[in-house]
Design a protein around this motif. Sequence first.
Motif, PDB file in Angstrom:
ATOM      1  N   LEU A  38       6.444  -6.859 -17.710  1.00 13.86           N
ATOM      2  CA  LEU A  38       5.010  -6.651 -17.553  1.00 13.86           C
ATOM      3  C   LEU A  38       4.609  -5.195 -17.777  1.00 13.86           C
ATOM      4  N   TYR A  39       3.471  -5.006 -18.405  1.00 10.83           N
ATOM      5  CA  TYR A  39       2.904  -3.664 -18.544  1.00 10.83           C
ATOM      6  C   TYR A  39       2.670  -3.047 -17.173  1.00 10.83           C
ATOM      7  N   GLU A  40       2.162  -3.844 -16.232  1.00 10.43           N
ATOM      8  CA  GLU A  40       1.798  -3.336 -14.907  1.00 10.43           C
ATOM      9  C   GLU A  40       2.987  -2.715 -14.166  1.00 10.43           C
ATOM     10  N   ARG A  41       4.189  -3.142 -14.531  1.00 11.98           N
ATOM     11  CA  ARG A  41       5.374  -2.606 -13.861  1.00 11.98           C
ATOM     12  C   ARG A  41       5.488  -1.086 -14.072  1.00 11.98           C
ATOM     13  N   GLY A  42       5.083  -0.602 -15.227  1.00 10.30           N
ATOM     14  CA  GLY A  42       5.124   0.832 -15.470  1.00 10.30           C
ATOM     15  C   GLY A  42       4.249   1.609 -14.508  1.00 10.30           C
ATOM     16  N   VAL A  43       3.093   1.031 -14.168  1.00 18.67           N
ATOM     17  CA  VAL A  43       2.205   1.666 -13.196  1.00 18.67           C
ATOM     18  C   VAL A  43       2.854   1.636 -11.809  1.00 18.67           C
ATOM     19  N   LEU A  44       3.442   0.492 -11.458  1.00 21.09           N
ATOM     20  CA  LEU A  44       4.092   0.373 -10.154  1.00 21.09           C
ATOM     21  C   LEU A  44       5.255   1.348 -10.021  1.00 21.09           C
ATOM     22  N   MET A  45       6.113   1.441 -11.051  1.00 18.42           N
ATOM     23  CA  MET A  45       7.251   2.347 -10.965  1.00 18.42           C
ATOM     24  C   MET A  45       6.781   3.791 -10.789  1.00 18.42           C
ATOM     25  N   THR A  46       5.706   4.162 -11.468  1.00 19.50           N
ATOM     26  CA  THR A  46       5.163   5.514 -11.310  1.00 19.50           C
ATOM     27  C   THR A  46       4.614   5.715  -9.910  1.00 19.50           C
ATOM     28  N   ARG A  47       3.921   4.698  -9.400  1.00 21.05           N
ATOM     29  CA  ARG A  47       3.352   4.795  -8.042  1.00 21.05           C
ATOM     30  C   ARG A  47       4.457   4.936  -7.004  1.00 21.05           C
ATOM     31  N   LEU A  48       5.563   4.209  -7.198  1.00 20.72           N
ATOM     32  CA  LEU A  48       6.697   4.337  -6.286  1.00 20.72           C
ATOM     33  C   LEU A  48       7.258   5.759  -6.319  1.00 20.72           C
ATOM     34  N   VAL A  49       7.488   6.275  -7.528  1.00 19.81           N
ATOM     35  CA  VAL A  49       8.065   7.609  -7.677  1.00 19.81           C
ATOM     36  C   VAL A  49       7.185   8.659  -6.999  1.00 19.81           C
ATOM     37  N   PRO A  88       0.822  -1.211   0.000  1.00 22.68           N
ATOM     38  CA  PRO A  88       0.000   0.000   0.000  1.00 22.68           C
ATOM     39  C   PRO A  88       0.856   1.261   0.000  1.00 22.68           C
ATOM     40  N   ASN A  89       0.273   2.334  -0.491  1.00 24.19           N
ATOM     41  CA  ASN A  89       0.980   3.606  -0.573  1.00 24.19           C
ATOM     42  C   ASN A  89       1.577   4.030   0.762  1.00 24.19           C
ATOM     43  N   ASP A  90       0.831   3.832   1.834  1.00 22.42           N
ATOM     44  CA  ASP A  90       1.260   4.297   3.145  1.00 22.42           C
ATOM     45  C   ASP A  90       2.595   3.687   3.555  1.00 22.42           C
TER      46      ASP A  90
END
Length: 501
Positions: free
Chosen positions: A320-331, A277-279
Amino acid sequence: MNKISIPTLFAIASISFSSCKTQGTYQSVHLGTATGTQLEAMGAELDPHFFSQNLTRQDGAKAEDWKLVEQRVKKMELQKLRVMVQPQWFEPVNDNADPHTTDVSKFTFDSPEMKSLYKVLDIAQENNMAVCIVIWGCPVHVAPLDPNYAHVKTSFMADPSKKDVWITGPTDYDEWAENYAVLIKHLIEDRNYTCVNEITPMNEPDGGPLLTSTEYIKMAKVLDTRFKTEGLRDKIHFNLSDNTDTRTFYLEDCAANLQEQADIFNSHTYIFGYDTPNDTIFKWEQNNVNISKKAGKKHLVGEFGSNQTVGATRQRDIDLYERGVLMTRLVLNFFNAGASGVSYWSLIDQYYGRDADYQQMQQLGLWKYVKEAYKGDSTYHRIKEDYEVRPQYYAYSLLTKHLKPNAEIYPIDLKDDFAIGTGFKNVDGKWVYVFANGSEDDKSLSLEDANMEGQFSVFRYEENALPQGDELIRASDKVDFKKGKLTIKVKKNSTVLLKQE
């Protein structure tokens, strides 16, 4: 790169986020309080092995292929490179027994390894980028490409007492400081690389450890003194600690004892994934920021990736395509927590040794190496071309191209564990908003700001709408801030970037 994959939770106070409520079918969101830290740079690791260790393998790569790297870096508008160097590349044997008297004639600045380094620095120089030079440590086993030094089998500064490791900390801090200072002096004074403005002495020194925190602190102070003696200190920032994600004690020790030597601190992380989770992500970086703030310094994330690690060279989700979303969420979580910058590991797939086997190839790049190198891999038949970009290339390029240095950073809380937003106010007053939705639900958002007006271009990272080849994502439509509101839909498992015209 870190191999730890056990997340750590921190119970600490959080930055003031935006309020969030639902109006009709749209979720009302607002900018939170600015983090107080301006964006330093969007960066990536580009270690200089293409010419020295990859072309020499004779596995299909050609010198002219480097043009692709040059073109893509320019296209992405990357702002900073973190670059590996090893001490034997330019000092294979000790110049003399006195570290305070340098015999420059004994240094090999024209070695194949150094020429490969210059290719990377040329890219940075031509694109007005910043460069952090990281001398990794002292390798126990070396194989210089120059046949005149074929007899050299180890770095003269390596610790022979440490067995079963490939690299150690220096046994003589004065020799280490001489080696480092001579390199930087050569790069910025002899070769006029104004892009080189920062160093990180040793990669992940806490791993092993290469040096205990007490040893590292002593080494950094010796290095600082030498750089001052050489007239380099006002030209070079010291980016210190470089610790792995769960060894926060190392950062704490550095922050407590290197306030006078450090210009900024950094840490690496590979412990966060799709179910984090983001938190949790936010609190990890906020803790780093708070530790650094006690020393009067900022903090950045010097390496990051997912927690799907397989050794130091693979992550299972890399294609995976989803990795791009995860990397953005991390940043976005890092920035919302107060980070000043990020550097992705790493820009390209490549071998770090010309005799390395396939399992040793670093395969965490935004794009791949030559197709034939993957011939024994199950992914081989899915690869269409040499240097094929991965989906995350498009997602990360959205950030590197549109997020600019010195932007003010404003968190946007979407009240969702896996969806997040951030506002970036550039120095020209224009805004960029980024949303990453890693949840399984589409988001209909109403961004509200009574003082905002204007038109925004919309850029979408969506699975069925990625560009062809290495083209970057283009604006798909435009939206207006009308009467203090802007409405936007963010599909599940996608990202959206809004850029003010």
